[in-house]
Design a protein around this motif. Structure first.
Motif, PDB file in Angstrom:
ATOM      1  N   ILE A 100     -28.313 -15.618  11.562  1.00 47.24           N
ATOM      2  CA  ILE A 100     -28.396 -15.100  10.203  1.00 47.24           C
ATOM      3  C   ILE A 100     -28.812 -16.246   9.279  1.00 47.24           C
ATOM      4  O   ILE A 100     -28.282 -16.421   8.196  1.00 47.24           O
ATOM      5  N   GLY A 101     -29.780 -17.038   9.755  1.00 48.49           N
ATOM      6  CA  GLY A 101     -30.281 -18.148   8.966  1.00 48.49           C
ATOM      7  C   GLY A 101     -30.310 -19.480   9.683  1.00 48.49           C
ATOM      8  O   GLY A 101     -30.700 -20.495   9.098  1.00 48.49           O
ATOM      9  N   CYS A 102     -29.900 -19.485  10.953  1.00 53.57           N
ATOM     10  CA  CYS A 102     -29.850 -20.721  11.730  1.00 53.57           C
ATOM     11  C   CYS A 102     -31.022 -20.796  12.704  1.00 53.57           C
ATOM     12  O   CYS A 102     -31.929 -19.974  12.675  1.00 53.57           O
ATOM     13  N   ILE A 103     -30.975 -21.794  13.595  1.00 54.86           N
ATOM     14  CA  ILE A 103     -31.999 -21.961  14.627  1.00 54.86           C
ATOM     15  C   ILE A 103     -31.328 -21.840  15.989  1.00 54.86           C
ATOM     16  O   ILE A 103     -30.726 -22.800  16.481  1.00 54.86           O
ATOM     17  N   PRO A 104     -31.388 -20.654  16.622  1.00 53.54           N
ATOM     18  CA  PRO A 104     -30.775 -20.479  17.937  1.00 53.54           C
ATOM     19  C   PRO A 104     -31.744 -20.839  19.058  1.00 53.54           C
ATOM     20  O   PRO A 104     -32.907 -20.437  19.046  1.00 53.54           O
ATOM     21  N   LEU A 105     -31.255 -21.599  20.030  1.00 59.41           N
ATOM     22  CA  LEU A 105     -32.111 -22.053  21.121  1.00 59.41           C
ATOM     23  C   LEU A 105     -31.691 -21.514  22.484  1.00 59.41           C
ATOM     24  O   LEU A 105     -32.381 -21.784  23.469  1.00 59.41           O
ATOM     25  N   ASP A 131     -23.574 -23.755   5.941  1.00 62.46           N
ATOM     26  CA  ASP A 131     -23.271 -23.587   7.363  1.00 62.46           C
ATOM     27  C   ASP A 131     -24.517 -23.184   8.154  1.00 62.46           C
ATOM     28  O   ASP A 131     -24.530 -22.170   8.865  1.00 62.46           O
ATOM     29  N   ILE A 132     -25.569 -23.968   8.029  1.00 67.14           N
ATOM     30  CA  ILE A 132     -26.796 -23.758   8.790  1.00 67.14           C
ATOM     31  C   ILE A 132     -26.778 -24.698   9.987  1.00 67.14           C
ATOM     32  O   ILE A 132     -26.579 -25.904   9.835  1.00 67.14           O
ATOM     33  N   ILE A 158     -28.984 -34.088  10.368  1.00 66.74           N
ATOM     34  CA  ILE A 158     -27.795 -33.596  11.051  1.00 66.74           C
ATOM     35  C   ILE A 158     -26.569 -34.218  10.398  1.00 66.74           C
ATOM     36  O   ILE A 158     -26.464 -35.439  10.290  1.00 66.74           O
ATOM     37  N   ASP A 159     -25.631 -33.379   9.953  1.00 62.88           N
ATOM     38  CA  ASP A 159     -24.417 -33.917   9.320  1.00 62.88           C
ATOM     39  C   ASP A 159     -23.130 -33.491  10.028  1.00 62.88           C
ATOM     40  O   ASP A 159     -22.054 -33.899   9.621  1.00 62.88           O
ATOM     41  N   ARG A 160     -23.246 -32.683  11.097  1.00 65.28           N
ATOM     42  CA  ARG A 160     -22.059 -32.243  11.835  1.00 65.28           C
ATOM     43  C   ARG A 160     -22.400 -32.006  13.300  1.00 65.28           C
ATOM     44  O   ARG A 160     -23.465 -31.486  13.613  1.00 65.28           O
ATOM     45  N   LEU A 181     -25.305 -28.095  15.967  1.00 66.49           N
ATOM     46  CA  LEU A 181     -25.598 -29.260  15.142  1.00 66.49           C
ATOM     47  C   LEU A 181     -25.851 -28.767  13.727  1.00 66.49           C
ATOM     48  O   LEU A 181     -26.796 -28.002  13.489  1.00 66.49           O
ATOM     49  N   GLY A 182     -25.010 -29.185  12.782  1.00 64.36           N
ATOM     50  CA  GLY A 182     -25.143 -28.724  11.407  1.00 64.36           C
ATOM     51  C   GLY A 182     -26.148 -29.544  10.631  1.00 64.36           C
ATOM     52  O   GLY A 182     -26.289 -30.742  10.844  1.00 64.36           O
ATOM     53  N   ILE A 183     -26.873 -28.887   9.714  1.00 65.23           N
ATOM     54  CA  ILE A 183     -27.777 -29.615   8.827  1.00 65.23           C
ATOM     55  C   ILE A 183     -27.199 -29.594   7.410  1.00 65.23           C
ATOM     56  O   ILE A 183     -26.396 -28.728   7.066  1.00 65.23           O
ATOM     57  N   ASN A 184     -27.645 -30.540   6.587  1.00 67.90           N
ATOM     58  CA  ASN A 184     -27.043 -30.718   5.262  1.00 67.90           C
ATOM     59  C   ASN A 184     -27.661 -29.801   4.197  1.00 67.90           C
ATOM     60  O   ASN A 184     -28.024 -30.237   3.104  1.00 67.90           O
TER      61      ASN A 184
END
Length: 247
Positions: free
Chosen positions: A159-164, A149-150, A115-117, A128-131
């Motif tokens: 469109i490429g992220c992890i939605p919860l 921007d994942i 996590i970087d953001r 929560l952004g990943i690097n």
């Protein structure tokens, strides 16, 4: 004048008793984070306590699995005895199995990240952004624009992220905030195509067995999965060109 000196001394020394704000205090300046705490703090503390872990001392570790549609939260107080806190269903996915290579390919990354953001005002409630892209992605992919921007986020679109979903991200976000406030500078996020069970490996080989590059990539990252599965310890992961050195 003899009565002024004690008052002046008290005024001068008072700030030494003020506790400096922590990361969680900074995050609580945002309404959505305050709401997440109000709604989920008791629930999260109960989940951690059930595993013998204090939320105020915990460090955490996240894992995601595309084929299984699962996102996991693990925690420890001693960096050794990792316990599964909760497993969440991933609400939606895009792309297919295999790592992300470039901007616009809709792929969810696969590999070892952190996590970087923290975004408390995300378009997707909290995120929560990943690097991504990490150093391995930069070498492995030949695309000029590898994307970025994942996030792990709320809502139920990607469109490429992890939605919860908004409700679940409140728990995960608050857990991450507390871990960082506890001194955890990097929260690891290991992203896999699937849990490397015999059945899932059979599926990968059946569908992608002729893609030698992809199969070798999965074999490489599966080493990290195996270490945690067998030893319940975080693997040491270092970049080694287009692959990972995992121990």
């Amino acid at each position: 004048m003899r009565f002024l000196l004690p008052i002046i001394v008290c005024l001068i020394t008072l700030p030494s008793f003020v506790v400096a704000p922590g990361f969680d205090d900074d995050q609580l300046l945002y309404e959505r984070v305050r709401n997440a705490k109000a709604q989920k703090d008791a629930t999260v503390r109960s989940l951690f306590a059930a595993q013998g872990i204090s939320l105020d001392k915990a460090h955490v570790y996240f894992r995601s699995f595309k084929l299984d549609g699962i996102f996991e939260v693990w925690a420890t107080e001693n960096h050794v005895d990792w316990k599964l806190i909760k497993q969440y269903d991933i609400c939606e996915t895009s792309g297919g199995l295999g790592p992300k290579n470039q901007y616009g390919d809709m792929q969810v990354p696969e590999g070892f990240y952190y996590i970087d953001r923290f975004n408390p005002v995300s378009r997707f409630h909290l995120s929560l952004g990943i690097n991504y892209p990490n150093s391995v992605d930069r070498v492995r992919s030949t695309a000029s624009n590898k994307g970025g921007d994942i996030f792990i986020h709320g809502a139920c679109a990607t469109i490429g992220c992890i939605p919860l979903t908004d409700d679940k991200i409140k728990e995960v976000y608050w857990i991450a905030v507390k871990a960082k406030a506890n001194g955890q500078s990097k929260i690891p996020v290991h992203m896999y195509p699937c849990k490397f069970t015999k059945r899932n490996v059979w599926i990968l080989e059946k569908e992608f067995g002729e893609d030698v590059v992809l199969m070798n990539f999965w074999k490489n990252i599966s080493e990290g999965y195996k270490i945690f599965f067998e030893e319940k310890r975080l693997p040491t992961v270092l970049a080694s060109g287009s692959s990972y050195n995992i121990n």
